[in-house]
Design an enzyme around this catalytic site. Sequence first.
Site, PDB file in Angstrom:
ATOM      1  N   CYS A   9       0.815  -1.158  -0.106  1.00 49.12           N
ATOM      2  CA  CYS A   9      -0.058  -0.083   0.075  1.00 49.12           C
ATOM      3  C   CYS A   9       0.958   1.358   0.073  1.00 49.12           C
ATOM      4  CB  CYS A   9      -0.850  -0.045   1.210  1.00 49.12           C
ATOM      5  SG  CYS A   9      -1.784  -1.452   1.568  1.00 49.12           S
TER       6      CYS A   9
ATOM      7  N   ARG B 225       4.692   0.312  -7.032  1.00 51.68           N
ATOM      8  CA  ARG B 225       4.780  -0.617  -5.895  1.00 51.68           C
ATOM      9  C   ARG B 225       3.661  -1.731  -6.004  1.00 51.68           C
ATOM     10  NH1 ARG B 225       6.494   1.550  -0.988  1.00 51.68           N
ATOM     11  NH2 ARG B 225       5.067   0.928  -0.002  1.00 51.68           N
TER      12      ARG B 225
ATOM     13  N   TRP C  32      -3.319  -2.533  -1.534  1.00 51.39           N
ATOM     14  CA  TRP C  32      -2.830  -3.646  -2.135  1.00 51.39           C
ATOM     15  C   TRP C  32      -3.287  -4.730  -0.954  1.00 51.39           C
ATOM     16  CZ3 TRP C  32       0.900  -7.718  -0.849  1.00 51.39           C
ATOM     17  CH2 TRP C  32       1.404  -8.338  -1.994  1.00 51.39           C
TER      18      TRP C  32
ATOM     19  N   ASN D 104      -1.203   1.639   5.986  1.00 47.70           N
ATOM     20  CA  ASN D 104      -0.371   0.689   5.540  1.00 47.70           C
ATOM     21  C   ASN D 104       0.051  -0.155   6.661  1.00 47.70           C
ATOM     22  OD1 ASN D 104      -0.354   2.052   3.215  1.00 47.70           O
ATOM     23  ND2 ASN D 104       1.776   2.477   3.273  1.00 47.70           N
ATOM     24  N   GLY D 105       0.037  -1.547   6.272  1.00 45.05           N
ATOM     25  CA  GLY D 105       0.391  -2.496   7.466  1.00 45.05           C
ATOM     26  C   GLY D 105      -0.663  -3.421   7.881  1.00 45.05           C
TER      27      GLY D 105
ATOM     28  N   GLU E 146      16.417 -23.878  -6.419  1.00 47.56           N
ATOM     29  CA  GLU E 146      16.194 -22.614  -6.710  1.00 47.56           C
ATOM     30  C   GLU E 146      17.258 -21.712  -7.135  1.00 47.56           C
ATOM     31  OE1 GLU E 146      13.794 -20.817  -7.301  1.00 47.56           O
ATOM     32  OE2 GLU E 146      14.031 -18.735  -6.463  1.00 47.56           O
TER      33      GLU E 146
ATOM     34  N   LYS F  63      17.562 -19.391 -10.310  1.00 43.75           N
ATOM     35  CA  LYS F  63      17.864 -17.784 -10.078  1.00 43.75           C
ATOM     36  C   LYS F  63      18.937 -17.518 -10.996  1.00 43.75           C
ATOM     37  CE  LYS F  63      15.473 -16.692  -8.840  1.00 43.75           C
ATOM     38  NZ  LYS F  63      14.199 -16.810  -8.486  1.00 43.75           N
TER      39      LYS F  63
ATOM     40  N   GLU G 220      18.420 -17.687 -14.680  1.00 47.87           N
ATOM     41  CA  GLU G 220      17.385 -16.614 -15.343  1.00 47.87           C
ATOM     42  C   GLU G 220      17.955 -15.094 -15.484  1.00 47.87           C
ATOM     43  OE1 GLU G 220      14.410 -16.391 -11.745  1.00 47.87           O
ATOM     44  OE2 GLU G 220      13.559 -15.809 -13.512  1.00 47.87           O
TER      45      GLU G 220
ATOM     46  N   HIS H 238      25.803 -40.760 -10.809  1.00 42.65           N
ATOM     47  CA  HIS H 238      25.086 -41.527 -11.762  1.00 42.65           C
ATOM     48  C   HIS H 238      24.999 -40.864 -13.223  1.00 42.65           C
ATOM     49  CE1 HIS H 238      23.906 -44.283  -8.301  1.00 42.65           C
ATOM     50  NE2 HIS H 238      23.581 -43.240  -7.517  1.00 42.65           N
TER      51      HIS H 238
ATOM     52  N   LYS I 172       7.072 -11.264 -15.921  1.00 46.92           N
ATOM     53  CA  LYS I 172       6.962 -11.471 -14.421  1.00 46.92           C
ATOM     54  C   LYS I 172       5.642 -12.276 -14.257  1.00 46.92           C
ATOM     55  CE  LYS I 172       7.659 -10.793 -10.065  1.00 46.92           C
ATOM     56  NZ  LYS I 172       8.742 -11.827  -9.559  1.00 46.92           N
TER      57      LYS I 172
HETATM   58  O1  M6R Z   1       3.604 -15.753 -10.119  1.00 45.76           O
HETATM   59  P1  M6R Z   1       3.903 -17.389  -9.881  1.00 45.76           P
HETATM   60  O2  M6R Z   1       4.827 -17.436  -8.711  1.00 45.76           O
HETATM   61  O3  M6R Z   1       2.876 -18.244 -10.256  1.00 45.76           O
HETATM   62  O4  M6R Z   1       5.184 -17.458 -10.993  1.00 45.76           O
HETATM   63  C1  M6R Z   1       5.811 -18.705 -11.211  1.00 45.76           C
HETATM   64  C2  M6R Z   1       6.924 -18.655 -12.204  1.00 45.76           C
HETATM   65  O5  M6R Z   1       6.943 -18.201 -13.224  1.00 45.76           O
HETATM   66  C3  M6R Z   1       7.967 -17.857 -11.183  1.00 45.76           C
HETATM   67  O6  M6R Z   1       8.155 -18.305 -10.123  1.00 45.76           O
HETATM   68  C4  M6R Z   1       9.235 -17.663 -12.304  1.00 45.76           C
HETATM   69  O7  M6R Z   1       9.868 -19.037 -12.253  1.00 45.76           O
HETATM   70  C5  M6R Z   1      10.340 -16.494 -11.660  1.00 45.76           C
HETATM   71  N1  M6R Z   1      10.656 -15.604 -12.793  1.00 45.76           N
HETATM   72  C6  M6R Z   1      11.460 -17.187 -11.053  1.00 45.76           C
HETATM   73  O8  M6R Z   1      12.178 -16.177 -10.489  1.00 45.76           O
END
Ligand code: M6R
Length: 610
Positions: free
Chosen positions: A2, A27, A74, A100-101, A482, A486, A489, A505, A605
Amino acid sequence: MCGIVGYIGPRNTQDVLIEGLSKLEYRGYDSAGIAVYTDGGLKVSKALGRLVNLENKLEGAPLVGSVGIGHTRWATHGKPSDVNSHPHTDATQKFSVVHNGIIENYLELKDELIASGVEFVSETDTEVISHLVAREYNGDIVEAVQKVIKHLRGAFALAVLTEYEPDRIVAVRHASPLIIGIGENENFIGSDIPAILKYTRNVFILNDGEMALLTRDSVKLMTIEGNEIAREMTYIEWDAITAEKGGYEHFMHKEIHEQPRAYQDTMRGRVDESGKKVVLPDFHMTDEQIKNIRNVQIIACGTAYHAGLVGRTVIERLVRIPVETDVASEYRYRSPIVTPETLVIVVSQSGETADTLAALREAQANGAHVLAITNVVGSSIARDANDVIATLAGPEIAVASTKAYTSQLIAFYLLGLYFAQVRGTQTEAQVAETLAAMQALPEQVESILTRELEAKAHAEEFSSQKHLFFIGRGLDYAAAQEGSLKLKEISYIHSEAYAAGELKHGTLALIEEGVPVIALATEQALIEKTVSNIKEVKARGGVVLTICYEEDAQELLKSVDSVFTIPKTLPLLTASLSVVALQLLSYYASLALGLDVDKPRNLAKSVTVE
Ligand code: M6R
């Protein structure tokens, strides 16, 4: 999250408020509203959706005046809607509040107000504040707000305006940021610097437990107990873009740093006052339903899927229910076996991912109860799910997910503990021990973040490589997956995550002189086995950086090339610390390569196509 703005002065207040809110749009928000003191008294206008909807509404019915407060919401408590958006007022419409909060004890306060005859119009936690201010008001708005604050538990930044004293606005900061902008014969409130940057660069930054009384030509700073504070003004030198990023060069960097707060916000209101028990106030599943769960399926994509991998271990270890984890794009096409005793958990930052939404519908069509863990309360996934646990990470703007992932882990810990309480699979002391360790996580993350330069040096060393491997066992393997995503990407370095024991293996054939391997070795029960796998890598010339606890570093350094240490936590919680180190490594690798950290190539995103 928010946004708050406030203005008192000679300009057209409505314009200043809308301009300020537009600067907070980055935001993320789902509705907006303003309250202005006009000739006809205090008037409020609010609209669901983009700010332009509010602007259109105001075009037909402008609010003309010289003092006002505004808000972009939000959603956290109650869906996005006109009525749930801020400002909120009391029954007489004489007091208006933006917030906010999260007010942790709002249900308690709401019950008490309802019992005394107050009628609520919204589902928000904020509305209790406007009714309480009206109840406590006795001719002095500062005193009334001070009295109300004593009743509130949680995090809040507030701006309060009353028709009875239209020459004053009260601002309060308690664990949610707020600044006061100083102009000539005018003053401003903003939850973030961009909101006021167009008008002034002179600000007072409020600290937690402080409040301000604004008039046109004065600002009085005081503690929430009323003791006056003397403070130097801060001059903001940032340009508008830097201001949006909170002074960080990239949103991803900012969001990595927001994690301690995101952990706290996601836990807020979900641990009882003793700190020893999980409470999930908005959870609909009954104890009987929870006791009847026979199996759990966790479904998600990308980073959210990786959070699900941790969630699987958390639920299996704490609750002893079998859990499967599946990527959403596969789930619906494999004729999943779902019974009415299956709990399906979908995980999604955006709440709009098409694959996850389709999987949710498939699961519901098969009769499953679907629980969504999501960061966007008004999203399609949140709306369609039978139950929602909101991660309160705040909007995530960088494509690479960071704070949303770690907040999803916190949600899984809370959920696992809650189920364990209901099913009696953990003793009270065990639950209390885990919660105590969780409370320490924000500070532990802070301590990792103080060692960024170390992470940067490691990242610069491997950033020229074409391939990199991550290995780990148990939860270290989940975190490794993960870390690998990261890195891929945002640095475009090819990387694979392997269960450390699986490397031999097949993939071990790819390890040769100089190939970097990041080995996670925090799972204490498995550390010796991980070390054996590290030795297999070293024997083939691999260069190993290990993420481990400080106390294991000396011993591990006998087998590896370098270490990045993290503070010790319970085995179950380790991914929420080790991943922060991996995020920093990826961030600095991307930076070293001069890439677009926040907007990596080919990625979006929110992925709303299958
Ligand atoms: O909005 P979501 O969490 O459903 O998105 C899922 C994936 O598209 C998302 O986590 C993607 O892998 C990210 N870019 C990873 O950093």
